[in-house]
Design an enzyme around this catalytic site. Structure first.
Site, PDB file in Angstrom:
ATOM      1  N   CYS A  13       0.688  -1.171   0.098  1.00  0.00           N
ATOM      2  CA  CYS A  13      -0.037  -0.032   0.034  1.00  0.00           C
ATOM      3  C   CYS A  13       1.021   1.206  -0.092  1.00  0.00           C
ATOM      4  O   CYS A  13       0.509   2.275  -0.675  1.00  0.00           O
ATOM      5  CB  CYS A  13      -0.893   0.058   1.277  1.00  0.00           C
ATOM      6  SG  CYS A  13      -0.440  -0.214   2.687  1.00  0.00           S
ATOM      7  N   ASP A  52      -7.335   5.484  -1.227  1.00  0.00           N
ATOM      8  CA  ASP A  52      -6.842   4.513  -0.749  1.00  0.00           C
ATOM      9  C   ASP A  52      -6.641   3.400  -1.696  1.00  0.00           C
ATOM     10  O   ASP A  52      -7.226   3.172  -2.473  1.00  0.00           O
ATOM     11  CB  ASP A  52      -8.521   3.900   0.125  1.00  0.00           C
ATOM     12  CG  ASP A  52      -8.107   2.867   1.019  1.00  0.00           C
ATOM     13  OD1 ASP A  52      -6.891   2.165   0.936  1.00  0.00           O
ATOM     14  OD2 ASP A  52      -9.062   2.474   1.686  1.00  0.00           O
ATOM     15  N   HIS A  56      -6.159   0.264  -1.000  1.00  0.00           N
ATOM     16  CA  HIS A  56      -6.586  -1.068  -0.386  1.00  0.00           C
ATOM     17  C   HIS A  56      -7.916  -1.874  -1.113  1.00  0.00           C
ATOM     18  O   HIS A  56      -8.685  -2.160  -0.501  1.00  0.00           O
ATOM     19  CB  HIS A  56      -6.860  -1.131   1.095  1.00  0.00           C
ATOM     20  CG  HIS A  56      -5.729  -0.573   1.928  1.00  0.00           C
ATOM     21  ND1 HIS A  56      -5.507   0.774   2.228  1.00  0.00           N
ATOM     22  CD2 HIS A  56      -4.556  -1.348   2.380  1.00  0.00           C
ATOM     23  CE1 HIS A  56      -4.289   0.828   2.858  1.00  0.00           C
ATOM     24  NE2 HIS A  56      -3.907  -0.374   2.874  1.00  0.00           N
TER      25      HIS A  56
END
EC number: 3.4.22.-
Length: 361
Positions: free
Chosen positions: A77, A279, A281
């Site tokens: 990430c 994000d 993820h």
């Protein structure tokens, strides 16, 4: 093992599908140096956000190093956030801050060339493969989670092999920006690949895909300034909040890398006391370029309202990013002196002519 990983990836995707809508408010929203008002130009705000390149976990790419992982789910990430930050710098460099992306609209060749720099292939200069392998020299095993400072150091090294973009990447150390070092980086002719670090042969394939056909760049090189900071011990010290928010108002802002332990986000702005972030993820399948060099880019842009989080929930370890594409070294210095950095005294110490000028943060 594959079934366990697949189940874990699917869980990440489901969690990331929950995106919050912006509230009705008169407070302005700041995104990378641009101000928006939700009551009057919400559509422009969402267009501005969707124009940022969005890099997420991917699966089914070629194994890193030939025998390593074929997905970065669960560990990549911060690398993806570093890619997003650098991609924004390259967009400002080649297309300008006001460039907008629209679905199914033909984009300039420079855009596709930028995107190809980050594809998950070992011969792309800022790919997950290149970043993970360069991280070994920073003490990180392939598959190990990176922190903001490690990603900054990796990008600095990889930029040496990127002739087309020709960025001068400066990472501040010990809360100090040495202006004379920046001057030398931006104005000295770059080294040839044969004179670079001894690990050049490991990355020559990436360099080949990003050759500047006109030869090595001489003279001015645009600056990418990265400032790793710690805004508290275990939690953010409230005294830094206002200054941290001011950083997103700077015209040169490229946002910030940070998040929570083992959860990295790319912060691009704020609304009130909430940070706005992209994000990484979400796990998507590997995408390669087509025969004509174009890239199916639908999965590289977040087309929904982004996530938000309270500033006080942020881990105190962050890395601020800013850029300058101007051609006057005196302007660069004045921009650095005047930029607001959390906890900065802003004092310039020494004498420019002596070669030892630096900005103490």
């Amino acid at each position: 093992m594959e079934s366990v990983l697949s189940r874990y990836e699917n869980q990440i995707t489901i969690l990331s599908d929950y995106l919050e809508e912006f509230p009705e408010t008169d407070e302005p929203v700041w995104i990378l140096g641009r101000q928006h008002h939700l009551n009057t130009d919400k559509s422009k705000l969402l267009l501005d956000i969707s124009a940022r390149l969005w890099f997420t976990y991917r699966r089914k790419f070629s194994p890193i190093g030939g025998t390593g992982p074929s997905s970065d789910a669960g560990w990549g990430c911060m690398l993806r956030c570093g890619q997003m930050m650098l991609a924004q710098a390259l967009i400002c460099r080649h297309l300008g801050r006001d460039w907008q992306w629209e679905k199914h609209k033909k984009q300039p060749e420079e855009y596709h060339r930028i995107l190809r720099c980050f594809l998950d292939r070992k011969d792309c200069c800022y790919s997950i493969h290149q970043m993970a392998q360069m991280g070994v020299g920073e003490g990180k095993s392939i598959g190990e989670w990176f922190g903001p400072n490690t990603v900054a150091q990796v990008l600095k090294k990889l930029a040496l092999f990127d002739e087309w973009n020709s960025l001068a990447v400066y990472v501040s150390m010990d809360n100090t920006v040495v202006i004379e070092d920046i001057k030398k980086m931006c104005w000295s002719p770059p080294q040839s690949s044969s004179a670079a670090h001894g690990s050049a042969h490991l990355h020559r394939s990436a360099l080949g895909r990003n050759k500047n056909t006109a030869g090595f760049c001489t003279g001015w090189k645009p600056l990418l300034l990265i400032i790793p900071l710690r805004l508290g011990i275990n939690h953010i010290n409230p005294v830094y909040i206002d200054a941290f928010k001011e950083c997103f108002k700077m015209p040169q802002s490229l946002g910030a890398l940070g998040g929570k332990p083992n959860n990295a986000y790319y912060f691009i702005g704020f609304l009130g006391n909430e940070l706005i972030y992209l994000d990484p993820h979400t796990t998507q399948s590997f995408v390669d370029s087509e025969e004509n060099g174009m890239v199916d880019d639908q999965s590289f842009h977040c087309q929904q309202a982004p996530h938000r989080m309270k500033i006080m929930n942020l881990d105190p370890s962050v890395a601020l990013k800013s850029s300058s594409i101007r051609h006057k070294n005196t302007v660069v210095v004045e921009e650095i002196k005047s930029d607001s950095v959390p906890g900065s005294s802003g004092r310039v110490m020494g004498d420019w002519r002596s070669g030892h000028t630096f900005l103490k943060l």
